[in-house]
Design a protein around this motif. Structure first.
Motif, PDB file in Angstrom:
ATOM      1  N   PRO A 182      25.586   6.736 -13.796  1.00 23.91           N
ATOM      2  CA  PRO A 182      26.877   6.482 -14.467  1.00 23.91           C
ATOM      3  C   PRO A 182      27.282   5.004 -14.478  1.00 23.91           C
ATOM      4  CG  PRO A 182      27.204   7.537 -12.320  1.00 23.91           C
ATOM      5  CD  PRO A 182      25.746   7.303 -12.455  1.00 23.91           C
ATOM      6  N   ILE A 183      26.449   4.122 -13.941  1.00 24.86           N
ATOM      7  CA  ILE A 183      26.862   2.726 -13.738  1.00 24.86           C
ATOM      8  C   ILE A 183      26.041   1.734 -14.574  1.00 24.86           C
ATOM      9  CG2 ILE A 183      27.108   0.893 -12.010  1.00 24.86           C
ATOM     10  CD1 ILE A 183      27.386   3.132  -9.886  1.00 24.86           C
ATOM     11  N   ALA A 184      24.725   1.882 -14.537  1.00 20.06           N
ATOM     12  CA  ALA A 184      23.850   0.874 -15.153  1.00 20.06           C
ATOM     13  C   ALA A 184      23.759   1.087 -16.669  1.00 20.06           C
ATOM     14  CB  ALA A 184      22.459   0.940 -14.533  1.00 20.06           C
ATOM     15  N   SER A 185      23.642  -0.033 -17.409  1.00 19.19           N
ATOM     16  CA  SER A 185      23.467   0.055 -18.861  1.00 19.19           C
ATOM     17  C   SER A 185      21.992   0.053 -19.243  1.00 19.19           C
ATOM     18  CB  SER A 185      24.196  -1.101 -19.547  1.00 19.19           C
ATOM     19  OG  SER A 185      23.773  -2.343 -19.016  1.00 19.19           O
ATOM     20  N   SER A 186      21.124  -0.401 -18.319  1.00 20.60           N
ATOM     21  CA  SER A 186      19.682  -0.323 -18.542  1.00 20.60           C
ATOM     22  C   SER A 186      19.002  -0.397 -17.184  1.00 20.60           C
ATOM     23  CB  SER A 186      19.174  -1.477 -19.418  1.00 20.60           C
ATOM     24  OG  SER A 186      19.213  -2.693 -18.672  1.00 20.60           O
ATOM     25  N   VAL A 197      24.374  -4.118 -15.396  1.00 18.71           N
ATOM     26  CA  VAL A 197      25.645  -3.445 -15.115  1.00 18.71           C
ATOM     27  C   VAL A 197      26.767  -4.165 -15.863  1.00 18.71           C
ATOM     28  CG1 VAL A 197      27.296  -2.845 -13.286  1.00 18.71           C
ATOM     29  CG2 VAL A 197      24.846  -2.746 -12.822  1.00 18.71           C
ATOM     30  N   PRO A 198      27.569  -3.425 -16.646  1.00 21.34           N
ATOM     31  CA  PRO A 198      28.701  -4.063 -17.315  1.00 21.34           C
ATOM     32  C   PRO A 198      29.717  -4.576 -16.284  1.00 21.34           C
ATOM     33  CG  PRO A 198      28.351  -1.800 -18.133  1.00 21.34           C
ATOM     34  CD  PRO A 198      27.480  -1.984 -16.931  1.00 21.34           C
ATOM     35  N   GLU A 199      30.374  -5.663 -16.642  1.00 22.66           N
ATOM     36  CA  GLU A 199      31.360  -6.304 -15.755  1.00 22.66           C
ATOM     37  C   GLU A 199      32.293  -5.281 -15.081  1.00 22.66           C
ATOM     38  OE1 GLU A 199      32.077  -9.592 -15.010  1.00 22.66           O
ATOM     39  OE2 GLU A 199      33.998  -9.092 -14.039  1.00 22.66           O
ATOM     40  N   GLU A 200      32.832  -4.335 -15.883  1.00 21.42           N
ATOM     41  CA  GLU A 200      33.848  -3.419 -15.340  1.00 21.42           C
ATOM     42  C   GLU A 200      33.283  -2.388 -14.366  1.00 21.42           C
ATOM     43  OE1 GLU A 200      32.883  -3.660 -18.461  1.00 21.42           O
ATOM     44  OE2 GLU A 200      32.561  -1.684 -19.362  1.00 21.42           O
ATOM     45  N   LYS A 201      31.968  -2.327 -14.253  1.00 20.43           N
ATOM     46  CA  LYS A 201      31.391  -1.338 -13.329  1.00 20.43           C
ATOM     47  C   LYS A 201      30.762  -1.965 -12.081  1.00 20.43           C
ATOM     48  CE  LYS A 201      30.821   2.448 -16.483  1.00 20.43           C
ATOM     49  NZ  LYS A 201      29.913   3.352 -17.191  1.00 20.43           N
ATOM     50  N   GLN A 260       0.802  -1.229   0.000  1.00 18.90           N
ATOM     51  CA  GLN A 260       0.000   0.000   0.000  1.00 18.90           C
ATOM     52  C   GLN A 260       0.833   1.278   0.000  1.00 18.90           C
ATOM     53  OE1 GLN A 260      -2.826  -0.434   3.215  1.00 18.90           O
ATOM     54  NE2 GLN A 260      -4.081  -1.851   2.027  1.00 18.90           N
ATOM     55  N   GLN A 261       2.059   1.202   0.512  1.00 15.57           N
ATOM     56  CA  GLN A 261       2.880   2.419   0.572  1.00 15.57           C
ATOM     57  C   GLN A 261       4.298   2.135   0.078  1.00 15.57           C
ATOM     58  OE1 GLN A 261       2.440   5.241   3.639  1.00 15.57           O
ATOM     59  NE2 GLN A 261       0.708   4.221   4.600  1.00 15.57           N
ATOM     60  N   PRO A 262       4.425   1.800  -1.205  1.00 21.95           N
ATOM     61  CA  PRO A 262       5.746   1.436  -1.723  1.00 21.95           C
ATOM     62  C   PRO A 262       6.750   2.592  -1.615  1.00 21.95           C
ATOM     63  CG  PRO A 262       4.170   1.737  -3.520  1.00 21.95           C
ATOM     64  CD  PRO A 262       3.390   1.800  -2.250  1.00 21.95           C
ATOM     65  N   SER A 263       8.033   2.223  -1.506  1.00 25.56           N
ATOM     66  CA  SER A 263       9.114   3.213  -1.439  1.00 25.56           C
ATOM     67  C   SER A 263       9.780   3.316  -2.803  1.00 25.56           C
ATOM     68  CB  SER A 263      10.185   2.765  -0.443  1.00 25.56           C
ATOM     69  OG  SER A 263       9.605   2.486   0.796  1.00 25.56           O
ATOM     70  N   PRO A 264       9.525   4.379  -3.551  1.00 29.04           N
ATOM     71  CA  PRO A 264      10.177   4.505  -4.854  1.00 29.04           C
ATOM     72  C   PRO A 264      11.680   4.649  -4.670  1.00 29.04           C
ATOM     73  CG  PRO A 264       9.043   6.548  -4.272  1.00 29.04           C
ATOM     74  CD  PRO A 264       8.675   5.538  -3.223  1.00 29.04           C
ATOM     75  N   ARG A 265      12.473   4.014  -5.535  1.00 31.97           N
ATOM     76  CA  ARG A 265      13.941   3.972  -5.349  1.00 31.97           C
ATOM     77  C   ARG A 265      14.622   5.119  -6.090  1.00 31.97           C
ATOM     78  NH1 ARG A 265      14.015   1.155  -0.804  1.00 31.97           N
ATOM     79  NH2 ARG A 265      13.410  -1.021  -1.067  1.00 31.97           N
ATOM     80  N   VAL A 266      14.176   6.331  -5.770  1.00 33.03           N
ATOM     81  CA  VAL A 266      14.645   7.527  -6.473  1.00 33.03           C
ATOM     82  C   VAL A 266      16.153   7.736  -6.307  1.00 33.03           C
ATOM     83  CG1 VAL A 266      14.440  10.044  -6.548  1.00 33.03           C
ATOM     84  CG2 VAL A 266      12.384   8.633  -6.378  1.00 33.03           C
ATOM     85  N   THR A 267      16.650   7.607  -5.095  1.00 32.59           N
ATOM     86  CA  THR A 267      18.086   7.869  -4.879  1.00 32.59           C
ATOM     87  C   THR A 267      18.932   6.762  -5.519  1.00 32.59           C
ATOM     88  OG1 THR A 267      17.952   6.823  -2.711  1.00 32.59           O
ATOM     89  CG2 THR A 267      17.827   9.216  -2.759  1.00 32.59           C
ATOM     90  N   VAL A 268      18.412   5.560  -5.520  1.00 36.12           N
ATOM     91  CA  VAL A 268      19.154   4.459  -6.171  1.00 36.12           C
ATOM     92  C   VAL A 268      19.242   4.728  -7.672  1.00 36.12           C
ATOM     93  CG1 VAL A 268      19.199   1.972  -6.644  1.00 36.12           C
ATOM     94  CG2 VAL A 268      18.399   2.797  -4.419  1.00 36.12           C
TER      95      VAL A 268
END
Ligand code: ADP
Ligand code: MG
Length: 320
Positions: free
Chosen positions: A202-206, A267-271, A188-196
């Motif tokens: 700069p890290i995730a590819s998707s 996440v690419p291997e190098e990151k 009922q009160q989900p926590s959106p992962r805005v800071t994540v």
């Protein structure tokens, strides 16, 4: 309506503690006027919640106000965008003051937390339905998307999966748990992962937010990025209070249950090594659950290294 439409807007939606400098005109004219900072893209998303489709009409209105905004914030999180403004279109069977006050409290509480200003909306009479359009900022060209994942990238999720589905099962009296409040709250009160999401830029590819269940939402990444994936089922983070359930039940909740609003990202291997500081900064657990591979957009499930078939209810995208 006992309260006029304008009285209602003034009393419940115009009063808010957030007053952003980039809003030239908020609620009260035909349009809102806002300034978009230089070198940023505007991220815009809309989500509707309809009574008896997305929530029970008698749900706690404070939770509903929170959730209506949270599901939209989650879409911004998935793109790595920072929340700025929202508009709220609300259709109500009647203007019930106690209900509106609680709804507005839930909505405004979360808005305040993210320094998000409500800049407009629409108020109409009819079957209960809530539509939020949210606007956020993302540095030019730096947003997270679904279509940039590459074979060999690792797949991660934030938090634990299946909590909201377990919460729904509790509400529907299909599941008994010793501490059900946590799971009902996750529903009922989900926590959106805005800071994540912002930290992953700069890290995730998707990246995508998990609203329809891991399996379904992973398929969106696979289709958009034109690659396949292997999921290691024993790695999927399931809350410890659900670990006494059968493996099939846990996987049903985690892969096919909706409403978790966690992030799924590659996440690419190098990151990979950079993720430790993201988890530390945000206090959110990040778990590697599999890897992308070249080939068709199919999903292979493995359990302790062995190929695994699962018959999951409510998931028609299972067979690629
Ligand atoms: P118009 O008729 O010009 O479209 P409305 O009478 O619907 O405008 O709304 C008056 C003002 O109140 C506008 O600024 C509109 O954006 C705002 N507003 C209406 N409903 C809501 C709501 N539920 N939440 C926030 N702002 C609202
Ligand atoms: Mg007008």
């Amino acid at each position: 309506m006992s309260l006029s439409e304008f009285g209602l807007i003034k009393q419940y939606f115009q009063q808010q503690s957030v007053s952003r400098k980039d809003v030239t005109k908020g609620i009260g004219d035909d349009c809102a006027l806002v300034n978009v900072p230089a070198n940023t893209e505007l991220a815009v998303s809309t989500d509707t919640l309809v009574a008896d489709v997305h929530f029970y009409a008698d749900v706690d209105p404070q939770s509903l106000g929170h959730k209506a905004l949270a599901v939209n914030l989650s879409d911004l999180a998935a793109m790595g965008a920072i929340p700025a403004w929202a508009s709220l279109a609300i259709t109500l069977p009647q203007a019930e003051q106690a209900w509106l006050e609680k709804f507005a409290n839930g909505f405004m509480g979360l808005a305040e937390y993210y320094d998000l200003q409500l800049i407009g909306g629409d108020t109409t009479k009819g079957p209960l339905s809530i539509t939020v359009t949210i606007h956020g900022h993302v540095p030019q060209g730096k947003s997270l998307r679904r279509d940039q994942a590459k074979p060999g990238d690792w797949l991660y999720v934030s938090g634990t999966l299946g909590d909201a589905a377990a919460g729904l099962a509790v509400v529907q009296q299909k599941l008994a748990l010793t501490e059900p409040e946590y799971f009902i709250n996750r529903l009922q009160q989900p926590s959106p992962r805005v800071t994540v999401g912002a930290a992953l830029r700069p890290i995730a590819s998707s990246c995508i937010d998990i609203s329809d269940g891991l399996a379904q939402d992973l398929k969106h990444i696979l289709t958009s990025s034109e690659c396949g994936a292997v999921l290691e089922l024993e790695q999927i983070p399931v809350h410890e209070q659900l670990q006494h359930l059968s493996f099939e039940q846990q996987m049903q909740f985690a892969l096919a249950g909706g409403d978790d609003y966690e992030l799924l990202f590659s996440v690419p291997e190098e990151k990979k090594a950079l993720l430790q500081s993201v988890a530390q900064q945000t206090g959110v657990k990040l778990t590697c659950i599999g890897r992308l591979q070249a080939g068709p957009s199919t999903l292979t499930l493995k359990h302790h290294g062995q190929p695994q078939q699962l018959a999951l209810a409510g998931w028609d995208h299972f067979s690629s």
